[in-house]
Design an enzyme around this catalytic site. Structure first.
Site, PDB file in Angstrom:
ATOM      1  N   LYS A 178     -45.854   0.002 -19.671  1.00  0.00           N
ATOM      2  CA  LYS A 178     -46.477  -1.002 -18.810  1.00  0.00           C
ATOM      3  C   LYS A 178     -47.747  -1.549 -19.444  1.00  0.00           C
ATOM      4  CE  LYS A 178     -46.546   2.029 -15.484  1.00  0.00           C
ATOM      5  NZ  LYS A 178     -46.673   2.737 -14.194  1.00  0.00           N
ATOM      6  N   THR A 201     -54.750  -3.203  -5.490  1.00  0.00           N
ATOM      7  CA  THR A 201     -53.625  -2.819  -6.346  1.00  0.00           C
ATOM      8  C   THR A 201     -53.247  -1.343  -6.191  1.00  0.00           C
ATOM      9  OG1 THR A 201     -55.164  -2.394  -8.161  1.00  0.00           O
ATOM     10  CG2 THR A 201     -54.170  -4.590  -8.062  1.00  0.00           C
ATOM     11  N   GLY A 219     -51.313   1.745  -5.615  1.00  0.00           N
ATOM     12  CA  GLY A 219     -49.894   2.061  -5.548  1.00  0.00           C
ATOM     13  C   GLY A 219     -48.989   1.183  -6.379  1.00  0.00           C
ATOM     14  N   THR A 220     -49.540   0.402  -7.307  1.00  0.00           N
ATOM     15  CA  THR A 220     -48.674  -0.483  -8.090  1.00  0.00           C
ATOM     16  C   THR A 220     -47.687   0.301  -8.962  1.00  0.00           C
ATOM     17  OG1 THR A 220     -50.459  -0.652  -9.725  1.00  0.00           O
ATOM     18  CG2 THR A 220     -50.233  -2.462  -8.158  1.00  0.00           C
ATOM     19  N   GLY A 221     -48.136   1.404  -9.555  1.00  0.00           N
ATOM     20  CA  GLY A 221     -47.235   2.193 -10.399  1.00  0.00           C
ATOM     21  C   GLY A 221     -46.096   2.803  -9.607  1.00  0.00           C
ATOM     22  N   CYS A 222     -46.429   3.370  -8.451  1.00  0.00           N
ATOM     23  CA  CYS A 222     -45.406   3.945  -7.567  1.00  0.00           C
ATOM     24  C   CYS A 222     -44.405   2.877  -7.150  1.00  0.00           C
ATOM     25  CB  CYS A 222     -46.046   4.531  -6.305  1.00  0.00           C
ATOM     26  SG  CYS A 222     -47.300   5.784  -6.575  1.00  0.00           S
TER      27      CYS A 222
END
Length: 265
Positions: free
Chosen positions: A173, A204, A206-209
């Site tokens: 990412k 932002t 929780g963007t990875g989850c």
């Protein structure tokens, strides 16, 4: 209906962890299930307390899921202790889990290490080799590859090294001042870039989850990995563009931005 499982910690504020995963999977058209690795007391300003489940209880949750409603895809999030990592890997092997998306949560955006060196070693030894795809951010890709990443070419070298080491696809990412929001999927020896545009939204959390869960949902529905990534990136862009503004810190996205129907009113 296709099914997906998240194995992760709870976020009491609902922006990340299993709460974000369940919202995302539901919004992407699959039946979502969860196995909780830890309870957290957290909100948009930080994490204040963590209570891990026991390995035996985690195993019981996984047994209940796989023996009754087998998931078409599985996502793992942050798992901070070696015994839990080993238990997850054992159960995924036992039940022949497929379409495994591992979000190797090890390093925060700030650069802070989130799990111990021992747990990182357990991830590398037991869980990463089972993955269909890994979704590391730049600092995590540096840990997994042992390489420094300063530009797009470095991302390609790191993604290739990780893929060859663990025998799986890697979605490296962007962000962290490297390639902005462009992500690199390395699969079967070939890299493919997914270009995005920066959305001016400070919320932002929780963007990875959310990204890894959207990929999981689309894999469960039968999409090829590159299509699953493309659809997931479009979904997270929509969730950010909805400009939800909650909490005193970095708030959550609107996971249900595209929800329509008579019961919404």
């Amino acid at each position: 209906m296709k099914t997906a499982l998240t194995i992760a910690g709870s976020d009491s504020s609902g922006g990340a962890g299993i709460q974000a995963d369940i919202k995302t999977m539901t919004a992407n058209g699959v039946y979502a299930m969860s196995a909780v690795t830890a309870l957290t007391a957290q909100n948009t300003t930080g994490v204040y307390s963590i209570l891990e489940v026991t390995p035996a209880f985690l195993a019981s949750q996984l047994d209940c899921i796989f023996t009754d409603i087998p998931p078409d895809a599985v996502k793992t999030g942050m798992v901070a202790s070696t015994p839990l990592i080993e238990q997850i890997a054992d159960k995924l092997r036992q039940y022949g889990a497929k379409n495994i998306v591992v979000d190797p949560v090890m390093v925060a955006t700030s650069g802070a290490r989130l799990i111990s060196e021992q747990a990182v070693d357990a991830l590398k030894a037991h869980l990463l080799p089972l993955a269909t795809v890994l979704t590391p951010n730049i600092p995590e890709a540096e840990v997994l590859s042992g390489l420094s990443i300063a530009d797009a070419a470095d991302m390609e070298r790191a993604a290739r090294a990780i893929s060859e080491t663990y025998g799986c696809a890697v979605l490296c990412k962007g962000g962290h001042q490297v390639s902005d929001v462009d992500d690199l999927l390395w699969q079967d020896g070939v890299g493919k870039w997914f270009c995005g545009h920066r959305i001016d939204n400070p919320n932002t959390h929780g963007t990875g989850c959310t990204l890894s869960s959207a990929i999981t949902a689309n894999l469960a529905k039968g999409y090829a990995l590159d299509s699953a990534v493309e659809r997931a990136k479009a979904y997270i862009s929509g969730a950010l563009a909805a400009m939800l503004d909650l909490g005193a810190g970095s708030g959550p996205m609107n996971h249900m931005f595209d929800l329509k129907g008579a019961f919404v009113e």
